[in-house]
Design a protein around this motif. Structure first.
Motif, PDB file in Angstrom:
ATOM      1  N   PHE A 151      -5.106  -3.327  72.024  1.00  0.00           N
ATOM      2  CA  PHE A 151      -4.738  -3.420  74.017  1.00  0.00           C
ATOM      3  C   PHE A 151      -5.793  -1.490  74.067  1.00  0.00           C
ATOM      4  O   PHE A 151      -6.988  -2.094  74.906  1.00  0.00           O
ATOM      5  CB  PHE A 151      -3.195  -2.649  74.320  1.00  0.00           C
ATOM      6  N   VAL A 152      -6.101  -1.077  73.395  1.00  0.00           N
ATOM      7  CA  VAL A 152      -7.205   0.161  72.552  1.00  0.00           C
ATOM      8  C   VAL A 152      -8.980  -0.929  72.841  1.00  0.00           C
ATOM      9  O   VAL A 152      -9.133  -0.343  73.646  1.00  0.00           O
ATOM     10  CB  VAL A 152      -6.785   0.439  71.742  1.00  0.00           C
ATOM     11  N   LEU A 153      -8.668  -1.704  72.015  1.00  0.00           N
ATOM     12  CA  LEU A 153      -9.411  -2.597  71.808  1.00  0.00           C
ATOM     13  C   LEU A 153      -9.956  -3.749  73.448  1.00  0.00           C
ATOM     14  O   LEU A 153     -11.157  -3.473  73.666  1.00  0.00           O
ATOM     15  CB  LEU A 153      -9.715  -3.535  71.471  1.00  0.00           C
ATOM     16  N   SER A 154      -9.070  -3.898  73.871  1.00  0.00           N
ATOM     17  CA  SER A 154      -9.105  -4.502  75.336  1.00  0.00           C
ATOM     18  C   SER A 154     -10.340  -3.197  76.199  1.00  0.00           C
ATOM     19  O   SER A 154     -10.528  -3.522  77.544  1.00  0.00           O
ATOM     20  CB  SER A 154      -7.872  -4.830  75.671  1.00  0.00           C
ATOM     21  N   PHE A 155      -9.264  -2.083  76.031  1.00  0.00           N
ATOM     22  CA  PHE A 155      -9.174  -1.229  77.006  1.00  0.00           C
ATOM     23  C   PHE A 155     -10.928  -0.762  76.834  1.00  0.00           C
ATOM     24  O   PHE A 155     -11.682  -0.256  78.314  1.00  0.00           O
ATOM     25  CB  PHE A 155      -9.007   0.102  76.888  1.00  0.00           C
TER      26      PHE A 155
END
Length: 221
Positions: A151-155
């Motif tokens: 999720f953090v990398l996608s953000f």
């Protein structure tokens, strides 16, 4: 810091959060499916999921225009239903960011699900748990660290998207101008001070997100 500075920052954060939310839901579902199921055409489907990683952003933007543009069947349907085109709106930015960020969420979540001992899930099924309950209460908690990292990398990827967003959403100040496109315009116009502010803002946000991922995963092994 003026509205000229904050407008692209807030819009970029908004687009990144919305796209990361969509990617989280779809990515986790497909990652679990691909990690546990075997079916004909699985390799082809996975290749399609990962394709945005290797495709040039201009190609992704071109394909989005073909699929969602005014001349496409979907684009015409949306315009008839809502009397508005998807292109050159902040939703176009969300779609572009979602497409390019999806592979990161998918890969991270799939790795997390693949690392789970299938015997744990099977034991829950034997005890009477439905497939949906196994997914929600067993698989997701055990893969949570990988899911959070994805999720953090996608953000972060959505926050930094430039090429596909520029082609599909445009660069309209106050409407579709994100930080990456704003930096490009500021540099092109010679406003290096403002460009540096945006660059440093993105660096700080990205740095903090990477630190957060390391903190989440520090006890993973």
């Amino acid at each position: 810091m003026t509205a000229q500075f904050w407008s692209p920052v807030l819009l970029s954060m908004k687009i990144a959060f919305v796209s990361a939310f969509f990617v989280l839901i779809v990515g986790v579902i497909f990652a679990r499916l691909m990690a546990r199921k075997t079916f004909k055409g699985k390799e082809v489907l996975e290749t399609i999921f990962l394709l945005p990683i290797v495709l040039p952003p201009s190609v992704v933007g071109f394909l989005l225009i073909i699929i969602f543009g005014k001349n496409s069947l979907f684009g015409q349907w949306v315009e008839q239903m809502f009397n508005h085109s998807i292109m050159f709106t902040w939703w176009a930015g969300v779609i572009a960011a979602t497409v390019v960020a999806f592979p990161l969420m998918y890969q991270a979540a799939k790795s997390g699900f693949a690392a789970i001992d299938p015997g744990i899930e099977e034991a829950s099924r034997v005890d009477g748990a439905s497939e949906w309950k196994v997914f929600l209460y067993i698989s997701i908690p055990l893969a949570m660290k990988a899911i959070i990292s994805g999720f953090v990398l996608s953000f972060a990827r959505a926050l930094g998207e430039f090429g596909a967003t520029l082609m599909f959403a445009g660069n309209i100040p106050g409407k579709t101008q994100t930080v990456p496109t704003a930096i490009y315009v500021a540099m092109d116009s010679g406003n290096m001070d403002l460009a540096w502010l945006w660059v440093l803002t993105v660096i700080v946000i990205s740095f903090l997100m990477l630190v957060f991922i390391q903190w989440v995963n520090k006890d993973i092994h």
